[in-house]
Write an enzyme that holds these catalytic residues in place. Structure first.
Site, PDB file in Angstrom:
ATOM      1  CG  ASN A   9      31.317 -23.820  18.816  1.00 51.24           C
ATOM      2  OD1 ASN A   9      30.365 -23.400  19.413  1.00 51.24           O
ATOM      3  ND2 ASN A   9      32.376 -24.114  19.263  1.00 51.24           N
ATOM      4  CD1 TRP A  10      26.782 -20.228  15.786  1.00 54.22           C
ATOM      5  CD2 TRP A  10      24.638 -19.452  16.812  1.00 54.22           C
ATOM      6  NE1 TRP A  10      25.581 -20.193  14.859  1.00 54.22           N
ATOM      7  CE2 TRP A  10      24.142 -19.860  15.648  1.00 54.22           C
ATOM      8  CE3 TRP A  10      23.677 -19.083  17.906  1.00 54.22           C
ATOM      9  CZ2 TRP A  10      22.932 -19.529  15.122  1.00 54.22           C
ATOM     10  CZ3 TRP A  10      22.573 -19.019  17.725  1.00 54.22           C
ATOM     11  CH2 TRP A  10      21.982 -19.169  16.059  1.00 54.22           C
ATOM     12  CE  LYS A  11      34.651 -20.927  19.458  1.00 56.12           C
ATOM     13  NZ  LYS A  11      36.092 -20.894  19.222  1.00 56.12           N
ATOM     14  CG  HIS A  95      35.782 -26.412  21.433  1.00 53.64           C
ATOM     15  ND1 HIS A  95      36.373 -25.479  21.756  1.00 53.64           N
ATOM     16  CD2 HIS A  95      35.461 -26.025  19.943  1.00 53.64           C
ATOM     17  CE1 HIS A  95      36.620 -24.152  20.954  1.00 53.64           C
ATOM     18  NE2 HIS A  95      36.162 -24.886  19.766  1.00 53.64           N
ATOM     19  CD  GLU A  97      36.830 -21.776  22.655  1.00 51.53           C
ATOM     20  OE1 GLU A  97      35.669 -22.011  22.793  1.00 51.53           O
ATOM     21  OE2 GLU A  97      37.215 -21.441  21.571  1.00 51.53           O
ATOM     22  CD  GLU A 167      37.693 -26.676  16.589  1.00 54.17           C
ATOM     23  OE1 GLU A 167      36.907 -26.145  15.623  1.00 54.17           O
ATOM     24  OE2 GLU A 167      37.362 -26.440  17.702  1.00 54.17           O
ATOM     25  N   GLY A 173      40.331 -18.519  16.598  1.00 55.22           N
ATOM     26  CA  GLY A 173      40.171 -17.358  16.891  1.00 55.22           C
ATOM     27  C   GLY A 173      41.050 -16.191  17.021  1.00 55.22           C
ATOM     28  CB  SER A 213      41.346 -18.364  11.676  1.00 55.84           C
ATOM     29  OG  SER A 213      41.401 -18.065  13.106  1.00 55.84           O
ATOM     30  N   GLY A 235      33.983 -17.896  14.599  1.00 55.17           N
ATOM     31  CA  GLY A 235      33.721 -16.515  14.465  1.00 55.17           C
ATOM     32  C   GLY A 235      32.672 -16.191  13.335  1.00 55.17           C
TER      33      GLY A 235
HETATM   34  P1  13P Z   1      37.138 -19.826  14.860  1.00 59.78           P
HETATM   35  O1  13P Z   1      36.528 -19.958  13.538  1.00 59.78           O
HETATM   36  O2  13P Z   1      36.625 -18.400  15.490  1.00 59.78           O
HETATM   37  O3  13P Z   1      38.628 -19.586  14.900  1.00 59.78           O
HETATM   38  O4  13P Z   1      36.806 -20.675  16.027  1.00 59.78           O
HETATM   39  C1  13P Z   1      36.800 -22.035  15.414  1.00 59.78           C
HETATM   40  C2  13P Z   1      36.484 -23.096  16.514  1.00 59.78           C
HETATM   41  O5  13P Z   1      36.630 -23.048  17.758  1.00 59.78           O
HETATM   42  C3  13P Z   1      35.153 -23.874  16.210  1.00 59.78           C
HETATM   43  O6  13P Z   1      34.977 -24.829  17.105  1.00 59.78           O
END
Ligand code: 13P
Length: 250
Positions: A9-11, A95, A97, A167, A173, A213, A235
């Site tokens: 997931n590149w966000k 998600h 976020e 998650e 993150g 993470s 990430g």
């Molecule tokens: P990280 O791997 O950066 O913690 O993010 C996880 C995530 O939100 C994937 O959707």
């Protein structure tokens, strides 16, 4: 049969050129993945990314969101039909976020799931608890409520199209990965919940990813847990060597 998946997931990262370079680098370095690899890119990358991916078996494309209505006066939004038209096969839904910053509700997420399934777009449905809920020991009930509210209206046939991603918000993150035992416990609870609703065969066949993470160092241990079927990677999916190492941990 349960499918193993590593999804990146590149966000909101990478310009178009940077994103296409990243995909090319991963395709060059990843030999024969033991499961499916999914790139969840920003919307504007999808069409070009699809061209790169369609020539390689086992590599797939996801969007990071879709709107919950079919179409209409929703300035700035992107529909499920549009995603399919540029080659997306999966879509991230729910998600944390999006739940947090865009106030997406369980009911809206259910609408997104329904719409996506009606277009043969497979949801990667995200769930997970905040830190306070974990500390109070209410995490299993919290996640169960999320799943029931947005998914348990589905028929068995529809539910079989869903990929789940656990998650925990406190792990996203933050560098604070859930331990393999915490991850396994939650995944096993989710599978039990699915078994109660849809039966053990459906539960056994459901892919449940871990996200938060996850990295090249901890992926092997996380993925070796019996109920962990791969990862949803933030990430570390932005760095080709790290992402390929995670793919190789499947
Ligand atoms: P990280 O791997 O950066 O913690 O993010 C996880 C995530 O939100 C994937 O959707």
């Amino acid at each position: 049969m349960r499918q193993k998946i590593v999804a990146g997931n590149w966000k909101m990262n990478k310009t178009l050129d940077e994103g296409l370079e990243l995909i090319k680098a991963v395709l060059d370095k990843a030999e024969k993945p033991k499961g499916a690899v999914v790139f969840a890119t920003p919307f504007i990358h999808l069409k070009d990314a699809a061209k790169l991916l369609k020539v390689r078996r086992g590599f797939h494309l996801a969007a990071q969101n879709c709107h919950h209505e079919e179409k209409g006066a929703y300035t700035g939004e992107v529909s499920a039909d549009m995603l399919v038209s540029v080659g997306a096969e999966f879509v991230l839904i729910g998600h944390s976020e999006r739940r947090q910053y865009f106030k997406e509700t369980n009911a809206q997420l259910a609408q997104k799931v329904n719409l996506s399934l009606s277009r043969n777009l497979r949801p990667i449905f995200c769930c997970g608890e905040p830190l306070a809920v974990r500390e109070e020991g209410r995490h299993v009930a919290y996640v169960a409520k999320q799943l029931k509210a947005s998914l348990f209206h589905l028929s068995e046939q529809q539910f079989r199209q869903i990929v789940l991603a656990y998650e925990p918000i406190w792990a996203i993150g933050t560098g604070r990965t859930a331990t393999s035992a915490q991850t396994q416990d939650m995944h096993a609870s989710i599978r039990t919940l699915i078994a109660k609703k849809y039966g053990t065969q459906v539960a056994d066949d459901t892919t449940i990813l871990y996200g938060g993470s996850a990295n090249a160092q901890n992926a092997v241990e996380l993925f070796s847990q019996p109920d962990v079927d791969g990862g949803l990677i933030g990430g570390a999916s932005l760095k080709p060597d790290d992402f390929v190492a995670i793919i190789n941990a499947l």
